[in-house]
Design a protein around this motif. Structure first.
Motif, short mmCIF file in Angstrom:
data_model
loop_
_atom_site.label_atom_id
_atom_site.label_comp_id
_atom_site.label_asym_id
_atom_site.label_seq_id
_atom_site.Cartn_x
_atom_site.Cartn_y
_atom_site.Cartn_z
N GLN A 194 -4.42 -28.89 -58.10
CA GLN A 194 -5.54 -29.67 -58.26
C GLN A 194 -5.62 -31.03 -58.48
O GLN A 194 -4.86 -31.21 -59.72
CB GLN A 194 -6.57 -28.94 -59.28
CG GLN A 194 -6.73 -27.38 -59.19
CD GLN A 194 -7.47 -27.34 -58.16
OE1 GLN A 194 -8.75 -28.16 -57.68
NE2 GLN A 194 -7.33 -26.14 -57.06
N PHE A 195 -6.01 -31.86 -57.66
CA PHE A 195 -5.73 -33.26 -57.90
C PHE A 195 -6.87 -34.07 -57.25
O PHE A 195 -7.52 -33.42 -56.12
CB PHE A 195 -4.43 -33.86 -57.62
CG PHE A 195 -4.13 -33.59 -56.25
CD1 PHE A 195 -4.52 -34.26 -55.03
CD2 PHE A 195 -3.10 -32.34 -55.87
CE1 PHE A 195 -3.86 -34.05 -53.87
CE2 PHE A 195 -2.80 -31.91 -54.53
CZ PHE A 195 -3.21 -32.77 -53.38
N LYS A 196 -7.18 -35.37 -57.65
CA LYS A 196 -8.26 -36.24 -57.20
C LYS A 196 -7.52 -36.83 -55.87
O LYS A 196 -6.48 -37.29 -55.70
CB LYS A 196 -8.37 -37.31 -58.09
CG LYS A 196 -8.86 -36.78 -59.42
CD LYS A 196 -10.31 -36.71 -59.46
CE LYS A 196 -10.57 -36.40 -61.11
NZ LYS A 196 -12.02 -35.81 -61.05
N ARG A 197 -8.45 -36.96 -54.71
CA ARG A 197 -7.97 -37.53 -53.60
C ARG A 197 -8.59 -38.76 -53.43
O ARG A 197 -9.67 -39.24 -52.54
CB ARG A 197 -8.32 -36.66 -52.33
CG ARG A 197 -7.81 -35.35 -52.40
CD ARG A 197 -7.84 -34.57 -51.00
NE ARG A 197 -7.00 -33.33 -51.21
CZ ARG A 197 -5.78 -33.22 -50.78
NH1 ARG A 197 -5.04 -34.10 -50.50
NH2 ARG A 197 -5.13 -31.75 -50.99
N SER A 212 -1.49 -25.30 -51.97
CA SER A 212 -2.65 -24.94 -51.92
C SER A 212 -3.27 -24.84 -53.31
O SER A 212 -4.53 -24.95 -53.39
CB SER A 212 -3.09 -23.87 -50.79
OG SER A 212 -2.59 -22.73 -51.54
N ASP A 213 -2.46 -24.50 -54.14
CA ASP A 213 -3.21 -24.36 -55.54
C ASP A 213 -3.14 -25.50 -56.57
O ASP A 213 -3.59 -25.36 -57.74
CB ASP A 213 -2.35 -23.11 -56.18
CG ASP A 213 -0.95 -23.51 -56.42
OD1 ASP A 213 -0.22 -24.24 -55.85
OD2 ASP A 213 -0.08 -22.76 -57.12
#
Length: 325
Positions: free
Chosen positions: A5-8, A2-3
């Motif tokens: 951070q990436f582009k979807r 959950s921590d």
């Protein structure tokens, strides 16, 4: 997780309709030009053994062929002539009743709306198979230009909508432009084979057009496949000399060149999906090694992505059927 951070990026690939919505390049029937080989005589349909589905056809079958193409949404054809007689100076290329000239008249009488692109070269008409006048084993540049101009004017007189010189002589665009203008054909555009490599991918075409050189090769006038900057010099010359379209030939091995030409110039760019590319796909498909439809659509879409506005391809009929479902 959950921590993190990436582009979807996959959000835009979730469903077929979502993928359609964001697709950047599309194939349309308006994109395609279909090459056609015309022979003298009657009731002739000669299958080209190295190009499954491609035939040499006689003039009497042209109306039927044109009707089929128009029904599929194909609006432009590239005409190649296969004459009965050849000589050292390619007389059939510029004769008033040459095979391309006669084919153009038949097509224009039957279906005036069909766009006729006339290939302007000497190789199909010379007994030595080279694209110009030969003396002492050399292909002469300036002497060849005179005959290419005569060919272009003769094709325009017969009703060709576009002149497509494929010979790669230096100065061929400006010579043909001047010749057309002086003959009253200022309105006829030139689709220049601006970037044409001395490629091994032309083999099946030479079967179809009966244009194999009888000695040597064409490396003194077609481009070295290793060269990239040379392509821009060639295209720049043609732009300055009055070309209206720029062809990159072959297509598949030269998509980097296609992108370079697209980035550099604002004229319509034409990819030529050549005979070797066609025959390889057909052969692999016949052996069950590939999904032909998927491969063809991916390849042609690749040309559009690389910057092509138009595509000359023997797959045009197949693609029409694919796009019509």
């Amino acid at each position: 997780m959950s921590d993190l951070q990436f582009k979807r990026h996959r959000r835009l690939r979730r469903t077929p309709f979502m993928r359609d919505l964001v697709r950047e390049n599309h194939l349309r029937m308006d994109d395609f030009i279909y090459p056609l080989f015309v022979v003298e005589g009657e009731k002739t349909r000669n299958p080209v053994s190295s190009m499954p589905g491609v035939e040499q056809i006689s003039l009497d079958y042209l109306p039927q062929e044109v009707d089929e193409l128009l029904s599929l949404g194909i609006k432009a054809i590239l005409l190649f002539g296969v004459p009965n007689d050849k000589d050292s100076v390619g007389t059939g290329a510029y004769h008033t009743h040459g095979i391309v000239q006669e084919a153009t008249r038949v097509i224009k009488k039957h279906a005036p709306e069909m766009l006729v692109v006339a290939d302007t070269c000497l190789c199909e008409y010379t007994d030595h198979g080279h694209c110009g006048v030969v003396a002492n084993g050399d292909v002469l540049n300036d002497e060849s230009l005179e005959l290419l101009v005569k060919s272009a004017v003769s094709q325009a007189e017969a009703g060709a909508d576009i002149i497509a010189p494929s010979n790669m002589m230096d100065g061929f665009v400006i010579a043909i432009r001047q010749g057309l203008d002086e003959a009253g054909y200022r309105h006829i555009p030139i689709m220049s084979y601006a970037v044409k490599y001395a490629s091994a991918f032309y083999g099946p075409f030479r079967d179809a057009a009966d244009s194999t050189p009888q000695f040597g090769d064409r490396k003194t006038y077609q481009m070295d496949p290793a060269n990239r900057l040379e392509a821009l010099r060639e295209a720049q010359s043609d732009v300055e000399e009055g070309a209206d379209f720029l062809i990159v030939k072959p297509g598949l091995p030269y998509m980097d060149i296609m992108r370079d030409v697209r980035n550099e110039f604002n004229l319509p760019v034409v990819a030529y999906n050549v005979s070797g590319e066609y025959s390889m796909v057909k052969a692999a498909a016949q052996n069950g090694w590939i999904d032909e439809k998927a491969i063809v659509l991916e390849m042609l879409t690749g040309f559009k992505r690389a910057g092509a506005d138009l595509i000359i391809t023997y797959f045009a009929k197949d693609v029409a059927k694919y796009l019509q479902g």
